[in-house]
Design a protein around this motif. Structure first.
Motif, PDB file in Angstrom:
ATOM      1  N   LEU A   1      36.673  40.980  42.293  1.00  0.00           N
ATOM      2  CA  LEU A   1      35.689  40.275  43.859  1.00  0.00           C
ATOM      3  C   LEU A   1      35.906  41.495  44.828  1.00  0.00           C
ATOM      4  O   LEU A   1      34.879  41.792  45.364  1.00  0.00           O
TER       5      LEU A   1
ATOM      6  N   LEU B   1      40.439  38.260  42.015  1.00  0.00           N
ATOM      7  CA  LEU B   1      40.320  38.833  43.336  1.00  0.00           C
ATOM      8  C   LEU B   1      40.053  40.578  43.427  1.00  0.00           C
ATOM      9  O   LEU B   1      39.359  41.101  44.183  1.00  0.00           O
ATOM     10  N   VAL B   2      40.819  40.992  42.378  1.00  0.00           N
ATOM     11  CA  VAL B   2      40.338  42.578  42.269  1.00  0.00           C
ATOM     12  C   VAL B   2      39.134  42.728  41.696  1.00  0.00           C
ATOM     13  O   VAL B   2      38.476  43.519  42.568  1.00  0.00           O
TER      14      VAL B   2
ATOM     15  N   ILE C   1      36.411  44.794  44.152  1.00  0.00           N
ATOM     16  CA  ILE C   1      35.348  45.911  43.766  1.00  0.00           C
ATOM     17  C   ILE C   1      33.984  45.527  43.798  1.00  0.00           C
ATOM     18  O   ILE C   1      33.185  46.353  44.386  1.00  0.00           O
TER      19      ILE C   1
ATOM     20  N   VAL D   1      32.427  43.138  45.947  1.00  0.00           N
ATOM     21  CA  VAL D   1      32.200  43.165  47.353  1.00  0.00           C
ATOM     22  C   VAL D   1      32.391  44.215  48.356  1.00  0.00           C
ATOM     23  O   VAL D   1      32.318  44.517  49.427  1.00  0.00           O
ATOM     24  N   ARG D   2      32.972  45.351  47.417  1.00  0.00           N
ATOM     25  CA  ARG D   2      33.731  46.510  48.124  1.00  0.00           C
ATOM     26  C   ARG D   2      34.417  46.170  49.474  1.00  0.00           C
ATOM     27  O   ARG D   2      34.087  46.700  50.630  1.00  0.00           O
ATOM     28  N   SER D   3      35.430  45.284  49.387  1.00  0.00           N
ATOM     29  CA  SER D   3      36.185  44.997  50.440  1.00  0.00           C
ATOM     30  C   SER D   3      37.853  44.949  50.078  1.00  0.00           C
ATOM     31  O   SER D   3      37.988  44.621  49.037  1.00  0.00           O
ATOM     32  N   PRO D   4      38.603  45.582  50.889  1.00  0.00           N
ATOM     33  CA  PRO D   4      40.038  45.700  50.563  1.00  0.00           C
ATOM     34  C   PRO D   4      40.865  44.419  50.804  1.00  0.00           C
ATOM     35  O   PRO D   4      41.787  44.235  50.219  1.00  0.00           O
ATOM     36  N   VAL D   5      40.020  43.563  51.328  1.00  0.00           N
ATOM     37  CA  VAL D   5      40.898  42.145  51.859  1.00  0.00           C
ATOM     38  C   VAL D   5      41.138  41.465  50.393  1.00  0.00           C
ATOM     39  O   VAL D   5      42.282  41.282  50.198  1.00  0.00           O
ATOM     40  N   PRO D   6      40.075  41.237  49.504  1.00  0.00           N
ATOM     41  CA  PRO D   6      40.621  40.515  48.439  1.00  0.00           C
ATOM     42  C   PRO D   6      41.549  41.268  47.643  1.00  0.00           C
ATOM     43  O   PRO D   6      42.366  40.691  46.884  1.00  0.00           O
ATOM     44  N   LEU D   7      41.424  42.673  47.502  1.00  0.00           N
ATOM     45  CA  LEU D   7      42.384  43.489  46.743  1.00  0.00           C
ATOM     46  C   LEU D   7      43.756  43.300  47.235  1.00  0.00           C
ATOM     47  O   LEU D   7      44.623  43.198  46.662  1.00  0.00           O
TER      48      LEU D   7
END
Lengths: 432, 167
Positions: free
Chosen positions: A29, A26-27, A31, A33-39
């Motif tokens: 992913l 997820l981390v 990075i 897709v440049r999205s904080p949601v998976p992070l």
């Protein structure tokens, strides 16, 4: 008993690996897709294994177990208490009790926390008599999320499970007809607490009031007890044929389980009545436990029976009869436990008779194992069973030419065998 | 009641708890609500199916994790989606905690989730509190580095992966 060495290492469960790997993915992913949601979804997944490891106890990882088996007949109840050295550990203790064959689970293992102790109980069902060793349960400490476990070093012993027909314990009341002395043997000089009177001696603190000779005590002015010759009612040789038959490995294993349990039950009954009992196990060669009495002999027999396995290389029938002469005197009452499933079994009887062993066959019938479960049988199954019954009857009839045969179909009852020993019949069909 | 039937009720409860945030994430999805719902339903159904079979029970969380990965990748950027994604992770951990032979008291499982929940709260606060759009990645990477470092510290003693339970 000393505490076994168990490394207190952390064992990660498969779920922990999945959770951590998914967190890492997820981390990546996030990075990519440049999205904080998976992070943010990854944070709890990555932190959970860390939290579990931090919360794991690092000391007090040993425990003692007190457990026992009860129940009767087909019901086997196992219950016990595990006491961890550190009560804090008890909170996360998981108990795994391994069920030996042929037992089936009636009730799943229940585990309850009782202060600093963990109580567990389980109920099993035995489809037929058996002997088995119940290994110590596996006890682990598990974290609240269930991502890791730590084995606890357990102090305690394995249990022996013995289930045989209840008549076996009373079988010793049957008087064996032969008492055959070993070559060169004179009368037993062993003395004990009952039997024929031998002498008086100074009483010991362990003597019961019945052993005290009160008249002699009154005459001599000091406590005097009686000694007796150990009584022997007879000799019994138990033989188990371990060679595979045409029934197949599974059926042979089941019938061997029944035979082993019956042998131990019969030995227990006769040994309790001070008879001498010997055991012969025949696969490729004969393994013998010479005649003996007492609790030690029962232990020897039980130990040998527990280790018994089906033969991989069956030996010829004559070899058994020849080998027997090295260990057991001819003429001793012999009980052969055999399903009589093939010609070799019948041949064995012939050789035993020729070598001078009067043999009674206790034959566990394979037919109850072949009956399909209730409601699943077809007319063809019923017809096949009738044919098998006819074949079985013919084989038993042939065996009767060499010696008496006791058919054993209800594995939880030895009453046909006890009845035969009490009132022997000499012909197939029941004439006395 | 058979042992299998006795497991249905708690399993349904666990599936509901684990599935609700996933469904919420699916409703927020930019890739289409229908597809998101299909992924969420497949994840929950797969988890229940694997849980019902004794041998695969230890892997029952896998479909839920895959569904979570798929749904978070397509979720729109926003505080609501971030909160729902974190809640989904926590409920998946709750599923792991309860879907085993002897999960123990419910309170123990909930307390066990306190530290991951706290970490999630801190990460969320960091994400919201730092206004620059790109900095959340840096904050998250720092969290990951801290997590990996903590694992290395916690695992100073020998570790290994356990065999799946034979039951």
């Amino acid at each position: 008993m000393s505490v076994p060495e168990v490394p207190s290492s952390i064992l990660w469960r498969p779920a922990a690996v999945l959770v951590f790997v998914t967190g890492a993915l997820l981390v990546l992913l996030g990075i990519v897709v440049r999205s904080p949601v998976p992070l943010l979804a990854a944070v709890p997944l990555l932190l959970a294994p860390v939290a579990s490891a931090l919360g794991a106890p690092r000391s007090g990882l040993d425990a003692s177990v007190e457990w026992s088996v009860d129940g009767s007949g087909a019901e086997v109840r196992v219950h016990g208490t595990i006491r961890p050295r550190s009560p804090r550990v008890a909170d996360g203790v998981e108990v795994r009790v391994y069920r030996p064959a042929p037992l089936t689970e009636t009730e799943p293992t229940s585990v309850t926390l009782d202060g600093g102790a963990v109580r567990f109980a389980t109920v099993w069902h035995a489809p037929y008599p058996f002997l088995a060793t119940l290994a110590r349960p596996d006890v682990v400490w598990s974290d609240p999320i269930g991502l890791l476990e730590i084995p606890l070093a357990l102090e305690g012993s394995a249990l022996r499970l013995e289930r045989f027909p209840p008549e076996a314990t009373r079988i010793g009341a049957v008087r064996l007809h032969r008492t055959t002395p070993q070559p060169g043997e004179t009368r037993s000089r062993q003395v004990g607490s009952s039997g024929e009177f031998f002498s008086v001696r100074a009483a010991a603190p362990t003597d019961t009031p019945r052993q005290i000779n009160w008249r002699a005590t009154a005459r001599s002015g000091r406590l005097v007890a009686n000694d007796f010759y150990l009584e022997r009612t007879g000799d019994l040789l138990l033989l188990i044929d371990l060679r595979p038959t045409s029934l197949g490995v599974d059926r042979d294993e089941q019938l061997l389980s029944v035979s082993r349990a019956a042998a131990l039950g019969i030995a227990t009954g006769f040994l309790a009545d001070k008879s001498r009992v010997g055991l012969g196990l025949y696969d490729e060669f004969l393994s013998a436990i010479p005649m003996g009495t007492g609790r030690l002999q029962r232990y020897r027999i039980a130990h040998a029976l527990q280790r018994t396995r089906l033969a991989e290389n069956p030996g010829p029938s004559e070899r058994l009869a020849v080998s027997l002469r090295r260990y057991f005197p001819p003429g001793v009452t012999t009980v052969l436990l055999s399903p009589l499933a093939d010609e070799e079994s019948l041949l064995l009887l012939t050789h035993l008779r020729r070598r001078g062993y009067p043999t009674i066959v206790l034959s566990p019938s394979p037919l109850p194992l072949l009956v399909p479960p209730e409601g699943t049988g077809t007319p063809d199954d019923a017809a096949a069973l009738r044919l098998l019954r006819l074949v079985r009857r013919q084989r038993v009839g042939e065996a009767w030419r060499e010696g008496p045969v006791v058919e054993w179909e209800d594995y939880w009852s030895l009453s046909p065998f006890v009845r035969f020993l009490s009132v022997p019949v000499t012909t197939h069909g029941g004439r006395r | 009641m058979t042992p299998r039937a006795g497991r249905i009720a708690p399993l349904a409860g666990g599936a509901l708890v684990a599935g609700l945030p996933l469904f919420a994430l699916a409703l927020l999805g930019a890739g289409g609500v229908g597809l998101g719902l299909v992924v969420a339903v497949a994840g929950v159904a797969g988890a229940v199916a694997l849980s019902l079979v004794g041998r695969t029970r230890s892997l029952s969380v896998l479909p839920l994790l895959l569904a979570l990965a798929g749904l978070t990748a397509t979720a729109p950027i926003g505080v609501v989606a971030e909160v729902v994604a974190g809640a989904s992770s926590l409920t998946l951990l709750f599923w792991v905690a309860r879907d085993r032979d002897d999960p123990g008291p419910l309170a123990r499982s909930v307390v066990g989730l306190a530290l991951p929940a706290l970490a999630f709260g801190l990460a969320l606060f960091t994400s919201i509190g730092i206004p620059a759009g790109e900095q959340f990645v840096g904050a998250a990477v720092v969290l990951v580095v801290i997590a990996v470092g903590a694992i290395g510290w916690a695992l100073a003693r020998p570790t290994q992966v356990a065999e799946p339970s034979p039951s």
